[in-house]
Design an enzyme around this catalytic site. Structure first.
Site, PDB file in Angstrom:
ATOM      1  N   LEU A 189      -4.369  -0.703   1.257  1.00 25.62           N
ATOM      2  CA  LEU A 189      -4.656  -0.652  -0.031  1.00 25.62           C
ATOM      3  C   LEU A 189      -5.996   0.278  -0.268  1.00 25.62           C
ATOM      4  O   LEU A 189      -6.650   0.073  -0.972  1.00 25.62           O
ATOM      5  CB  LEU A 189      -4.974  -1.840  -0.814  1.00 25.62           C
ATOM      6  CG  LEU A 189      -3.705  -2.961  -0.390  1.00 25.62           C
ATOM      7  CD1 LEU A 189      -4.338  -4.440  -1.068  1.00 25.62           C
ATOM      8  CD2 LEU A 189      -2.530  -2.375  -1.024  1.00 25.62           C
ATOM      9  N   HIS A 190      -6.012   1.540   0.510  1.00 29.36           N
ATOM     10  CA  HIS A 190      -7.234   2.345   0.447  1.00 29.36           C
ATOM     11  C   HIS A 190      -6.650   3.709   0.221  1.00 29.36           C
ATOM     12  O   HIS A 190      -6.739   4.761   0.493  1.00 29.36           O
ATOM     13  CB  HIS A 190      -7.827   2.733   1.668  1.00 29.36           C
ATOM     14  CG  HIS A 190      -8.655   1.179   2.065  1.00 29.36           C
ATOM     15  ND1 HIS A 190      -8.878   0.986   3.496  1.00 29.36           N
ATOM     16  CD2 HIS A 190      -9.083   0.215   1.405  1.00 29.36           C
ATOM     17  CE1 HIS A 190      -9.505  -0.100   3.494  1.00 29.36           C
ATOM     18  NE2 HIS A 190      -9.587  -0.641   2.140  1.00 29.36           N
ATOM     19  N   PRO A 191      -5.584   3.702  -0.800  1.00 26.15           N
ATOM     20  CA  PRO A 191      -5.057   5.318  -1.310  1.00 26.15           C
ATOM     21  C   PRO A 191      -6.277   6.493  -1.824  1.00 26.15           C
ATOM     22  O   PRO A 191      -7.055   5.989  -2.360  1.00 26.15           O
ATOM     23  CB  PRO A 191      -4.207   4.897  -2.452  1.00 26.15           C
ATOM     24  CG  PRO A 191      -4.568   3.804  -3.008  1.00 26.15           C
ATOM     25  CD  PRO A 191      -5.295   2.935  -1.971  1.00 26.15           C
ATOM     26  N   ASP A 220      -3.475   6.804   3.337  1.00 26.56           N
ATOM     27  CA  ASP A 220      -3.691   5.509   2.878  1.00 26.56           C
ATOM     28  C   ASP A 220      -4.141   4.759   4.491  1.00 26.56           C
ATOM     29  O   ASP A 220      -3.206   5.352   5.522  1.00 26.56           O
ATOM     30  CB  ASP A 220      -2.845   4.632   2.510  1.00 26.56           C
ATOM     31  CG  ASP A 220      -3.381   3.364   1.953  1.00 26.56           C
ATOM     32  OD1 ASP A 220      -4.370   2.905   2.098  1.00 26.56           O
ATOM     33  OD2 ASP A 220      -2.269   2.379   1.880  1.00 26.56           O
ATOM     34  N   HIS A 221      -5.046   4.104   4.661  1.00 28.34           N
ATOM     35  CA  HIS A 221      -5.004   3.162   6.041  1.00 28.34           C
ATOM     36  C   HIS A 221      -3.916   2.258   6.111  1.00 28.34           C
ATOM     37  O   HIS A 221      -3.685   1.782   5.072  1.00 28.34           O
ATOM     38  CB  HIS A 221      -6.378   2.435   6.169  1.00 28.34           C
ATOM     39  CG  HIS A 221      -7.547   3.555   6.060  1.00 28.34           C
ATOM     40  ND1 HIS A 221      -8.882   3.022   5.530  1.00 28.34           N
ATOM     41  CD2 HIS A 221      -7.892   4.469   6.783  1.00 28.34           C
ATOM     42  CE1 HIS A 221      -9.732   3.882   5.952  1.00 28.34           C
ATOM     43  NE2 HIS A 221      -9.041   4.782   6.471  1.00 28.34           N
TER      44      HIS A 221
END
Length: 548
Positions: free
Chosen positions: A487-489, A312-313
């Protein structure tokens, strides 16, 4: 009765032990960015039937469709909050939940609409990791197939596709001042972050059309909703994939408190996202055999890579107090809000047509990288996104930045065999020291930009971190304690050809017939930036793989 409106001969449900005489051809689990694309594209063939199952409600909230209402969708009831395991040393201010969309359209209905594809080297890394056929040259036609761009039409952009990609018509003066400050700091101006070269600062294009959000639900599903061979079922939670004789043949689901089964004649496609998709596979007996047996789940296929490779980021938020009403925060006041609403209602313009994050940049944290590894977002307000504070006096702005090619890896595992239990999410942010060092240097660069004359004249003080924090070691400690999930899993069912790959390059789950995964979980590595556009591209490719 659940699914009673699926009375057509093409669609069928049977409770356990019931009639299996009717069924649909394709079941798409998850109505997010990728699932909407797949369901729409498959239903273009009138000879097949498609059911799209989405856990959340329909995309009927007016806040979804107004770009300036992003501050509502970024914090509201259209999100579900999943606890995650904080790594050692991450302070109490870190957000203890991973927010995921729970609405038709998924992330494309609630996100900041920023349209980013990454850089060519992202996809070359995918190929090097076994994703044959996913080079930049391979995926570019699918980005273009999806796109209806209101400014560009050239070798890398197109018009006429379902997805609206637009310039932001209303640009706040503070955004322009920040971009000038970036240039004062030595960043070149970049007119197109999706040209293949991200370096520099510029204005983002967003997934919008004619002043309204262009979510996957609007762009792809809305034109298809009149098709008799497509059924979209919201508020429907899939709890298990049914596997018979090594083939996925249907799904168990819950709707309105009732349990039912929907059968698939041809394929089941999982597009539930990088958290829910591996959870569903494991609940269905597809995953690490040892881990499944410990939970008492019968094993259909031993795939140890399911739930692994989570990435994730991770972001830092720098919050500044302004010396006047120089940001969108002034529109929190009733009379300004009414004026903006009237402008939008009459002309689809003004502040409500902006996504509030109009400008950004790509630059280096680690100077040894060939392409920039830090992404910046100028948020023209404070307290807009969940977990980010407002400022004294009410007028503020926020600079978000993220390390966009993280080396840290985590995992998603089952808490229990009960589908109602959330999985154990362990992102393990900063487990690779590279990520913390890069984001520390990126944070120092962001602070330097905010001290440049073009933007500093609007500032009263830095709210977060304290102005007393200046040395690199102090900034590094701040980053370690205050970083939050972007919130970029992704990556938890990665494609490839080795024993840890979950799907092959055509997105078929290894060892199971009739089952594919198509969402952010199949990415071998995160791309350099917001992944929504990539998820839509994946949907376009998946639909082409599936269609006979």
């Amino acid at each position: 009765m659940l699914f009673s409106h699926l009375a057509s001969a093409r669609f069928g449900i049977r409770p356990p032990g019931g009639d299996r005489s009717t069924r649909c051809d394709y079941i798409v689990v998850g109505g997010g960015s990728t699932g909407c694309v797949i369901a729409s594209r498959l239903s273009e063939d009138e000879n097949v039937s498609v059911a799209l199952l989405e856990e959340g409600p329909p995309d009927s909230s007016p806040y979804i469709h107004i770009p300036g209402a992003y501050y509502k969708t970024a914090q509201g009831p259209l999100l579900k909050r999943l606890p995650w395991e904080p790594p050692p040393g991450l302070g109490p201010s870190a957000t203890p939940t991973m927010v995921q969309a729970s609405v038709l359209g998924g992330g494309s209905s609630v996100n900041a609409m920023i349209y980013i594809r990454g850089v060519p080297s992202d996809y070359e890394r995918w190929v090097a990791l076994g994703a044959t056929g996913w080079s930049y040259d391979d995926v570019l036609p699918y980005f273009k197939r999806a796109e209806d761009n209101n400014r560009f039409c050239n070798d890398v952009h197109s018009i006429g596709g379902p997805l609206g990609v637009s310039d932001i018509d209303y640009i706040h003066p503070l955004t322009r001042a920040w971009l000038q400050a970036c240039q004062q700091a030595g960043l070149p101006y970049n007119p197109d972050f999706n040209s293949g070269n991200q370096t520099g600062c510029g204005l983002y294009q967003i997934t919008a059309k004619n002043g309204r959000r262009s979510s996957a639900a609007v762009a792809y599903l809305k034109p298809a909703r009149g098709r008799s061979n497509l059924r979209v079922l919201t508020k429907t939670t899939v709890t298990r994939i049914i596997v018979e004789n090594g083939k996925a043949v249907g799904v168990e689901c819950i709707r309105n408190g009732n349990n039912s089964i929907l059968w698939a004649e041809r394929e089941v496609i999982l597009s539930a996202g990088a958290i829910a998709t591996p959870k569903l596979l494991m609940l269905s007996g597809i995953g690490s055999a040892d881990a499944l047996e410990r939970q008492g789940i019968p094993v259909h296929v031993d795939l140890p890579g399911v739930g692994q490779n989570l990435q994730d980021h991770i972001e830092i938020s720098l919050i500044y107090q302004l010396n006047g009403p120089h940001s969108y925060d002034k529109y929190k006041r009733p009379h300004w809000k009414a004026a903006a609403g009237l402008n939008y209602a009459l002309f689809r313009g003004g502040p409500a047509s902006s996504n509030l994050i109009e400008g950004g940049a790509f630059w280096w944290g680690n100077k040894s990288e060939k392409a920039p590894d830090i992404q910046y977002f100028m948020v023209v307000g404070a307290g807009i996104e969940e977990g980010v504070d407002a400022v004294p006096g009410g007028n503020g702005c926020t600079v978000n930045l993220g390390q966009i090619r993280p080396r840290s890896r985590g995992e998603v595992t089952l808490r229990s065999a009960n589908p109602a239990d959330t999985p154990v999410i362990a992102p393990r942010y900063f487990s690779d020291p590279y990520d913390l060092d890069a984001i520390t240097d990126g944070t120092m660069a962001a602070i330097d930009i905010m001290e440049r004359p073009a933007i500093s004249r609007y500032l009263t003080a830095r709210q977060t971190p304290s102005p007393m924090i200046r040395a690199r070691d102090e900034i590094k400690d701040f980053c370690r304690k205050n970083a939050h999930a972007a919130l970029h899993p992704s990556g938890t069912c990665r494609m490839g050809e080795d024993e840890m790959a979950v799907v092959d390059p055509r997105l078929r789950v290894r060892g199971i017939e009739g089952l594919r995964v198509a969402d952010a979980s199949i990415m071998p590595t995160l791309i350099s930036g917001n992944p929504n556009a990539v998820c839509i591209m994946i949907g376009e490719r998946a639909a082409e793989f599936i269609r006979p």
